[in-house]
Design an enzyme around this catalytic site. Sequence first.
Site, short mmCIF file in Angstrom:
data_model
loop_
_atom_site.label_atom_id
_atom_site.label_comp_id
_atom_site.label_asym_id
_atom_site.label_seq_id
_atom_site.Cartn_x
_atom_site.Cartn_y
_atom_site.Cartn_z
N ARG A 256 4.90 -13.22 9.60
CA ARG A 256 5.46 -11.90 9.35
C ARG A 256 6.77 -11.76 10.12
NH1 ARG A 256 2.50 -6.95 12.14
NH2 ARG A 256 4.61 -6.17 11.90
N LYS B 80 3.67 0.75 9.77
CA LYS B 80 3.83 2.06 9.13
C LYS B 80 3.11 3.16 9.92
CE LYS B 80 2.87 0.47 4.89
NZ LYS B 80 2.59 0.46 3.44
N GLU C 153 0.87 -1.18 0.00
CA GLU C 153 0.00 0.00 0.00
C GLU C 153 0.90 1.22 0.00
OE1 GLU C 153 -3.61 2.16 2.55
OE2 GLU C 153 -2.73 0.28 3.27
#
Length: 550
Positions: free
Chosen positions: A260, A270, A34
């Site tokens: 992850r 983020k 993104e």
Amino acid sequence: MIQINQIKNFIYKIINQDLKNKKYKKIHTRFPPEPNGFLHIGHAKSICLNFEIAKIYHGKCNLRFDDTNPNHESKIYVKAIKKDIKWIGYKWNKKSFYVSQYFKKLYKYAKILIQKKLAYVDQLSKKEIKKYRGTLKKTGKNSPYRNQTVKENLKLFKDMKNGKFKDGDLCLRAKINMSSANIVMRDPVLYRIKNIAHYRTKKKWCIYPTYDFSHCISDSIEKITHSLCSLEFLDNNQLYQWILKNLNIKKHAKQYEFSRLNLEYTILSKRKLKTLIKNKIVAGWDDPRMPTISGLRVRGYTPESIINFCKKIGVSKKNHLIEFSLLEHCIRNHLNNIAYRFMAIINPLKIIITNLPDQHNEKIIVNNHPLYPNMGTHKIYFNKIIYIDKNDFQEKANKKYRRLTMKQEVRLRYSYIIKVQKIKKDSFGHIKKIYCTYDKNTLNKNPTDRKIKGVIHWISKKNSISAKFRIFQHIFSIKNPDTTKNYLKYINNKSIKIKNGLIEKNLIKNTDIKFFQFEREGYFVIDKRETIKNKKITFNKTISLKGKKY
């Protein structure tokens, strides 16, 4: 048929089996960031996995920007993401893709679900939707708008598209099962209203699909064979398949989840990284203390070290906290082979060689690397005035101290043995300079009549220029700040130290040299922006010389 038998992780095994069963002729993966921030080391794991699979199996890997939330996305982030991927060394398939280029198709697919009575326009507020959804222990309940007619839903959805409502007034939800054990399947939101210009489509749209709705369809449009994502999307897998099945999309990817990356002393969100920037804890996304790809690059990390790190941590289905020292080990190992050896004095202490004349300027040739003669040599000069590190002298020292003292001689690296005669202090009692003599018979030779315990680095005054050194520590003082809500409470206020010292003049003459090992100090890289800003050559310390072995 390609078989990668030596690679043990489960994803490669799945791909091998798919190829063996002739399920696919070509492997096609994708990396779907993104564009709402810079990439971090966690993204590097996904980059390496997806692009390496495409490379090994002679397939393709798409770069697709998941740009469905115009509130936080921009071209700046798109540019930064592309730069990072190229820097790591990967090439994506043809042009880059964007979910926004599929907005028209996605809108049509949403209407199909409405027409099949599998989606409806809900008028509940965001808080009410959350309340109606229930919990893990309590089943959800149906929205009062769940049984609107197809005609009503189509009209409302069209009115949403035409900008007749404010943000949050309405949303499009899938009609699945409010009693499902998987909360994701309790009538998830497929479209929401956002009356804000998109960085690509401008004001053409005011409704935007959710990740869950757009991602699986985008995979299908691009003919992705293996959709790889982190474990946080495990529950979403069921929805991924439900959407494609009910849209009658026959050929589509299967989603596979892997753990992850969780790294010690680091946050890999983020949103949280933006908070560090907003609160001016760091200077920006590319601050050398940040776990971003650009931050690591500015600090002196190499693409090879990051790829090697991702290979070492592997791919599994189990989440665990990775030691930061493993990342350091990877860059240290790489720099050990490519960094040129020079000397720098970060905490200068003046030494005057009393038995040398003022005009003495002795040239000494030293190797740029002790193991690789092909890396060449450079010159250092032995003069009357030299500098050593303050930590390399003590007036009073114990027997374990192997450096210069009032009674203990020491060897200057590549040069002579020196001995203290007297010291001079300032009015505060701090040592200002030391007067020494040198033994002219000890150039790279040990004396036969005594044992010399230590070797220290040094720089002559005539062969030095001033420099600034930025030395970093972890931003956080605890190992796993990502697990606490009050993560800002654990900020390390000493995460950066600025030192003013000296470097060899010859260091800056060769502009091709990128990485330096300052002997006994560590690995450093020139920070070009800070150098221009400070009008003084500035180095970032990448890593110390010693660390944990793996």
